[in-house]
Each structure stands twice: as structure tokens, then as C-alpha cells.
Design a protein around this motif. Structure first.
Motif, PDB file in Angstrom:
ATOM      1  N   VAL A 174      -5.246  13.080   8.317  1.00 52.89           N
ATOM      2  CA  VAL A 174      -6.358  12.178   7.994  1.00 52.89           C
ATOM      3  C   VAL A 174      -5.900  11.048   7.083  1.00 52.89           C
ATOM      4  CG1 VAL A 174      -8.601  11.996   6.857  1.00 52.89           C
ATOM      5  CG2 VAL A 174      -8.109  13.963   8.315  1.00 52.89           C
ATOM      6  N   ALA A 175      -5.230  11.410   5.985  1.00 51.23           N
ATOM      7  CA  ALA A 175      -4.814  10.392   5.015  1.00 51.23           C
ATOM      8  C   ALA A 175      -3.829   9.407   5.636  1.00 51.23           C
ATOM      9  CB  ALA A 175      -4.188  11.069   3.791  1.00 51.23           C
ATOM     10  N   GLY A 176      -2.853   9.928   6.375  1.00 54.84           N
ATOM     11  CA  GLY A 176      -1.875   9.041   7.005  1.00 54.84           C
ATOM     12  C   GLY A 176      -2.513   8.086   7.990  1.00 54.84           C
ATOM     13  N   GLY A 177      -3.416   8.604   8.827  1.00 56.87           N
ATOM     14  CA  GLY A 177      -4.080   7.749   9.806  1.00 56.87           C
ATOM     15  C   GLY A 177      -4.991   6.718   9.176  1.00 56.87           C
ATOM     16  N   VAL A 178      -5.770   7.144   8.174  1.00 56.66           N
ATOM     17  CA  VAL A 178      -6.750   6.236   7.549  1.00 56.66           C
ATOM     18  C   VAL A 178      -6.056   5.167   6.710  1.00 56.66           C
ATOM     19  CG1 VAL A 178      -8.653   6.113   5.897  1.00 56.66           C
ATOM     20  CG2 VAL A 178      -8.608   7.930   7.612  1.00 56.66           C
TER      21      VAL A 178
ATOM     22  N   LEU B 119       3.302  12.322  -0.419  1.00 59.68           N
ATOM     23  CA  LEU B 119       4.421  11.558  -0.961  1.00 59.68           C
ATOM     24  C   LEU B 119       5.524  11.390   0.081  1.00 59.68           C
ATOM     25  CD1 LEU B 119       4.841  12.917  -4.606  1.00 59.68           C
ATOM     26  CD2 LEU B 119       4.309  10.571  -3.934  1.00 59.68           C
ATOM     27  N   ALA B 120       5.695  12.412   0.907  1.00 58.23           N
ATOM     28  CA  ALA B 120       6.711  12.333   1.959  1.00 58.23           C
ATOM     29  C   ALA B 120       6.181  11.615   3.192  1.00 58.23           C
ATOM     30  CB  ALA B 120       7.177  13.740   2.336  1.00 58.23           C
ATOM     31  N   THR B 121       4.916  11.887   3.542  1.00 58.80           N
ATOM     32  CA  THR B 121       4.386  11.344   4.799  1.00 58.80           C
ATOM     33  C   THR B 121       3.960   9.885   4.711  1.00 58.80           C
ATOM     34  OG1 THR B 121       2.199  12.239   4.252  1.00 58.80           O
ATOM     35  CG2 THR B 121       3.637  13.597   5.622  1.00 58.80           C
ATOM     36  N   THR B 122       3.551   9.419   3.525  1.00 58.96           N
ATOM     37  CA  THR B 122       3.112   8.020   3.399  1.00 58.96           C
ATOM     38  C   THR B 122       4.209   7.034   3.795  1.00 58.96           C
ATOM     39  OG1 THR B 122       1.412   8.480   1.736  1.00 58.96           O
ATOM     40  CG2 THR B 122       2.302   6.249   1.783  1.00 58.96           C
TER      41      THR B 122
ATOM     42  N   TYR C 197       0.818  -1.210   0.000  1.00 54.40           N
ATOM     43  CA  TYR C 197       0.000   0.000   0.000  1.00 54.40           C
ATOM     44  C   TYR C 197       0.852   1.260   0.000  1.00 54.40           C
ATOM     45  CZ  TYR C 197      -4.719  -1.884   0.267  1.00 54.40           C
ATOM     46  OH  TYR C 197      -5.913  -2.486  -0.055  1.00 54.40           O
ATOM     47  N   MET C 198       2.042   1.213   0.584  1.00 51.00           N
ATOM     48  CA  MET C 198       2.924   2.374   0.544  1.00 51.00           C
ATOM     49  C   MET C 198       3.282   2.702  -0.902  1.00 51.00           C
ATOM     50  SD  MET C 198       6.701   2.974   2.272  1.00 51.00           S
ATOM     51  CE  MET C 198       7.474   1.751   1.198  1.00 51.00           C
ATOM     52  N   THR C 199       3.714   1.691  -1.663  1.00 52.83           N
ATOM     53  CA  THR C 199       4.066   1.900  -3.065  1.00 52.83           C
ATOM     54  C   THR C 199       2.852   2.303  -3.885  1.00 52.83           C
ATOM     55  OG1 THR C 199       5.798   0.223  -2.850  1.00 52.83           O
ATOM     56  CG2 THR C 199       5.160   0.853  -5.085  1.00 52.83           C
ATOM     57  N   PHE C 200       1.734   1.607  -3.662  1.00 52.09           N
ATOM     58  CA  PHE C 200       0.489   1.872  -4.402  1.00 52.09           C
ATOM     59  C   PHE C 200       0.029   3.311  -4.163  1.00 52.09           C
ATOM     60  CE2 PHE C 200      -4.084   1.835  -5.103  1.00 52.09           C
ATOM     61  CZ  PHE C 200      -4.232   1.033  -6.220  1.00 52.09           C
ATOM     62  N   ASN C 201       0.032   3.743  -2.912  1.00 51.49           N
ATOM     63  CA  ASN C 201      -0.438   5.094  -2.587  1.00 51.49           C
ATOM     64  C   ASN C 201       0.508   6.168  -3.089  1.00 51.49           C
ATOM     65  OD1 ASN C 201      -2.784   4.236  -1.253  1.00 51.49           O
ATOM     66  ND2 ASN C 201      -1.699   3.942   0.671  1.00 51.49           N
ATOM     67  N   MET C 202       1.810   5.893  -3.070  1.00 52.74           N
ATOM     68  CA  MET C 202       2.764   6.886  -3.578  1.00 52.74           C
ATOM     69  C   MET C 202       2.627   7.060  -5.090  1.00 52.74           C
ATOM     70  SD  MET C 202       6.203   6.239  -1.300  1.00 52.74           S
ATOM     71  CE  MET C 202       7.056   7.627  -2.039  1.00 52.74           C
ATOM     72  N   LEU C 203       2.402   5.957  -5.806  1.00 51.20           N
ATOM     73  CA  LEU C 203       2.137   6.058  -7.245  1.00 51.20           C
ATOM     74  C   LEU C 203       0.846   6.823  -7.508  1.00 51.20           C
ATOM     75  CD1 LEU C 203       3.089   2.436  -8.427  1.00 51.20           C
ATOM     76  CD2 LEU C 203       4.287   4.554  -9.003  1.00 51.20           C
ATOM     77  N   THR C 204      -0.172   6.566  -6.672  1.00 48.05           N
ATOM     78  CA  THR C 204      -1.457   7.245  -6.817  1.00 48.05           C
ATOM     79  C   THR C 204      -1.304   8.756  -6.661  1.00 48.05           C
ATOM     80  OG1 THR C 204      -2.648   5.319  -5.955  1.00 48.05           O
ATOM     81  CG2 THR C 204      -3.793   7.427  -5.864  1.00 48.05           C
ATOM     82  N   LYS C 205      -0.391   9.181  -5.794  1.00 50.50           N
ATOM     83  CA  LYS C 205      -0.226  10.604  -5.513  1.00 50.50           C
ATOM     84  C   LYS C 205       0.746  11.296  -6.460  1.00 50.50           C
ATOM     85  CE  LYS C 205      -1.307   9.553  -0.758  1.00 50.50           C
ATOM     86  NZ  LYS C 205      -0.774   9.068   0.517  1.00 50.50           N
ATOM     87  N   PHE C 206       1.735  10.562  -6.966  1.00 52.72           N
ATOM     88  CA  PHE C 206       2.784  11.189  -7.768  1.00 52.72           C
ATOM     89  C   PHE C 206       2.426  11.291  -9.255  1.00 52.72           C
ATOM     90  CE2 PHE C 206       6.669  10.752 -10.367  1.00 52.72           C
ATOM     91  CZ  PHE C 206       7.300  11.940 -10.019  1.00 52.72           C
TER      92      PHE C 206
END
Length: 427
Positions: free
Chosen positions: A248-252, A372-375, A57-66
Motif C-alpha cells: 500500500v505505502a509503496g504504491g500510494v 526503508l528498504a522498499t521506498t 519524496y524518496m529522501t523525505f519518506n525515508m527520513l520520516t520512517k527512520f
């Protein structure tokens, strides 16, 4: 016929069906990742599958944001030139294609890493950043300043109701076997079908309102319309919004992983109910906003109320060990979604109508860049505290939320002084 003409002017049907489809996809992906991780990890290590899920999910979410950053900016410029439907339609094309990838992944039993292509596909089409900024811009140029906060919140309410219903159904649909199909195929198929319907509706049925067309004819340029004080307010709103979104995003994001491990160790049905509880907050936030508006509570006060609601709820989540405690913590966050639409509404009052799209996309992309930094930071903190204090990341979100309240309190003081000054001048 008159009803049909009225419906054509509303973007809510797209928002509703797209969020239903998104809820189906989120639950399906969550369960597929859980199943695949269990298949490749060793039973002797209880935390190995949690680390595998967290890293995926870290990789998936970073791709989603970048990935969406540049495409979203281009689509926002096109939207501000008057083509308001383009920033909505193009991301829906990407969503339809990328969600079909989950269907193929389940059907053909590919490795879960194939799903990394999903955020790349819909990111190149603008992703959620372009889609939601396009929706907000379309709503904003179609309403007056007085009605805008409630109209934006109403759109978010539709989004939340759809997420609530979709999440409730998704866990059950994932477990259905139909005509010899694998588990999850029906759920993924319905997600793709709903996105295709949204694409067709937005392309062929949705009609841009007359107010939007007038904005297209406007030749004014630039973003700031008033004084230097407005620039300060805009900066403070951006800072507060970014901090709150990070919290919110980091916690959820971590919460979606946290519920899959002991002591909760949720099944697909419970995951659906948990996601539904998150979507239910859209409804309670809308009702709260209606209540506060009736008693003439200021926008800044409503934002701070929502932030405090989330801050307390996510802190309580730190100590959750049972499903009942989870839902109790969720219930404390009942106003947690008031801040974002209200911040967008305040921003729209500080800029020209021809700059709504670019303003909202800049806000949305600033969220993505910060995440991208906080995820990875959130993920690594969670992994390092898994044995000692797995709920620490939720306390971290609570602290960041507290910090995000400070800029909004300054905005509240500034806007109150400005309103008093204008009232004195008027007299």
C-alpha cells in the motif's frame, strides 16, 4: 456539562483535527515541490522534474520512517507504564513545529531541500509511529475485546472523514491569496493552527478513561498471554501486516508523483480531490466492516476481503491514463482499509493490556523499517520504467498484496480450529 465530560474521554477530536491538518500539509507540500522542481529543471527534458520530485519524496519518506524509531520505542514504554497521553502529546509538539516549517518555506521562498528538516523534527518527537500507536493503545485499553474491532475502525473512520474533508478543501485553499500573502500561506497557516489546537486539547482536555488507569495499576509484565499457538498467530499477523503495508505505502507514494505528470498532470484542486478519494476509502471500509460484522464474518475473512479489494484496484491503476480511470480504480479499493485496524484488533486479543503500546509501536516500526528498504526500490523502479511502463510499480504492489493474503489465510484456519476446540470444551 455531562456532554463535555463524555467528550473529554474520547480521542476522536484529536484524530479529526490532526488529520485535517495533515491533509492541508500533504497537499501544500506536494504543490510546493512540484513548483520548485519546475523552476530548477530544464524544459527540454520532460522527465527531469518527475525524477526530481521522486528523489525528493524518496529522501523525505525515508527520513520520516527512520528518525522516529528510537523516540517511538521510548514513548511506547512510557505509555505502557500508564501515561497513555504522552505518546500522543509529544508527537503533536513535533508536528506543530515541523508543519510551521512549510509555512516559512512558502513565505520566505527557501529551497525545497529545507523541508528535509520537517521529518527530522517530528521524527525526534516520535512521529506518526508513536502518535498512531498511542491512539490505538488508548482506544484498545478502553474497550472490550468484543467491541474493539469496531471501535478501532470507528477511529479510523474519523481519521478518514477528516482526510476526505481536508483534502477536498486543501486544493482550493492552496490557491487562495489573502491580504497580499503568497499562494499556499493560508493553507499552511491553517495546518499549524489545527495542530496547535490538537496539542492543547490532548494536554488540557483529553481525559484518560478509568479502564486505562486500571491498566496502569496492573503489575503483570510480558506480551504473550497464552500458548505457543498465539505466538505463531502474532508472527503471521506481523508478516501479513508488513507485506500489505509495503504494498500500500509503496504504491500510494508513487501514485502521488504519478498524477503530477502527463497524461494526468493534475493541478492543486485535482490533487486535493485525488487525496479526498483516498480518504473516502476510510468511510467505505467502515461501512463494509459494519456490514460484515452484522453477518458474523470472521476477522480473517474481512482482512482478506480488504486485501483483494486493494489488489484489484492497484492493478487497475497500472493502466490509468485519464482522471476518470483514476477515480474508477480508487472506487475498486473501497474495502482496502479494513485489513490494518482488524490486524491490530487481532493482535490486541493476543497480548496483555499493559503491552498494547509496545505491541502497536513494534508493528508500526516494523512497517517503517520495511519501508526503508522498499521506498528507494519503488522509486528507482519507477524512474527506470518511466519511459516504457510507468505503471509497473502498481502491478508490483498487486503481487505483494497477493503474497500478504497467504499468512492471513493460515491465521484464519488456526483461529477457526481454536474456536471450534473451545466450543467443544465448553459443551
Amino acid at each position: 456539562m455531562a456532554v463535555l465530560r463524555a467528550v473529554r474521554k474520547h480521542v476522536e477530536p484529536v484524530v479529526f483535527c490532526a488529520q485535517m491538518a495533515s491533509s492541508f500539509f500533504d497537499t501544500g507540500l506536494q504543490m510546493v515541490v512540484k513548483q520548485r522542481s519546475k523552476n530548477i529543471t530544464r524544459p527540454s527534458d520532460p522527465h527531469e522534474d518527475q525524477n526530481a520530485i521522486a528523489n525528493f519524496y524518496m529522501t523525505f519518506n525515508m527520513l520520516t520512517k527512520f528518525i522516529p524509531i528510537l523516540p517511538a520505542l521510548i514513548l511506547a514504554q512510557i505509555g505502557d507504564r500508564g501515561y497513555r497521553k504522552v505518546p500522543i502529546i509529544v508527537p503533536l509538539v513535533g508536528y506543530s513545529l515541523s508543519r510551521a516549517l512549510l509555512l516559512l518555506e512558502i513565505w520566505l521562498e527557501w529551497r525545497v531541500e529545507v523541508m528535509y528538516a520537517a521529518p527530522v523534527i517530528h521524527g525526534l518527537c516520535g512521529g506518526f509511529s508513536s502518535y498512531w500507536a498511542g491512539v490505538m493503545a488508548l482506544v484498545s485499553v478502553s474497550t472490550s475485546e468484543e467491541e474493539r474491532s469496531l471501535r478501532i475502525m470507528r477511529t479510523e473512520l474519523v481519521y478518514g472523514i477528516a482526510g476526505f474533508l481536508g483534502s477536498l478543501a486543501s486544493g482550493h485553499l492552496f490557491q487562495l491569496y489573502t491580504g497580499g500573502m503568497k499562494q499556499g500561506v493560508l493553507l499552511a497557516s491553517m495546518s499549524v493552527a489545527l495542530y496547535i489546537f490538537c496539542l492543547l486539547y490532548a494536554t488540557c482536555i483529553l481525559k484518560v478513561s478509568q479502564i486505562t488507569l486500571e491498566q496502569r495499576e496492573s503489575t503483570s509484565i510480558g506480551i504473550i498471554t497464552h500458548s505457543g499457538q498465539d505466538r505463531t498467530i502474532i508472527v503471521l499477523l506481523f508478516v501479513s501486516g508488513i507485506l500489505y503495508d509495503v504494498a500500500v505505502a509503496g504504491g500510494v507514494e508513487i501514485l502521488s508523483i504519478y498524477v503530477l505528470k502527463a497524461p494526468l498532470e493534475w493541478s492543486a484542486t485535482e490533487v486535493g480531490y485525488g487525496n479526498a478519494a483516498g480518504s473516502l476509502i476510510f468511510i467505505t471500509s467502515f461501512l463494509g466492516m459494519k456490514f460484515f460484522t452484522r453477518f458474523a464474518v470472521s476477522d480473517a475473512s474481512m482482512i482478506m476481503t480488504g486485501m483483494v479489494s486493494f489488489m484489484i484496484g492497484i492493478y487497475f491503476m497500472t493502466f490509468v491514463t485519464t482522471t476518470a480511470m483514476y477515480f474508477l480504480a480508487r472506487s475498486i479499493m473501497l474495502f482496502a482499509l479494513i485489513p490494518m485496524p482488524t490486524i491490530r484488533s487481532l493482535l490486541s486479543k493476543q497480548v496483555r493490556g499493559t503491552s498494547y503500546g509496545m505491541t502497536f509501536i513494534c508493528l508500526q516500526l516494523s512497517f517503517r523499517l520495511a519501508s526503508l528498504a522498499t521506498t528507494p526500490i519503488y522509486t528507482k523502479i519507477y524512474e527506470s520504467t518511466l519511459d516504457t511502463f510507468p505503471g509497473f510499480v502498481f502491478s508490483l504492489s498487486s503481487i505483494i498484496t497477493f503474497v500478504s493474503i497467504i499468512p492471513i489465510s493460515v491465521v484464519g484456519c488456526r483461529t477457526a480450529k481454536q474456536e471450534n476446540y473451545e466450543r467443544i470444551q465448553g459443551n
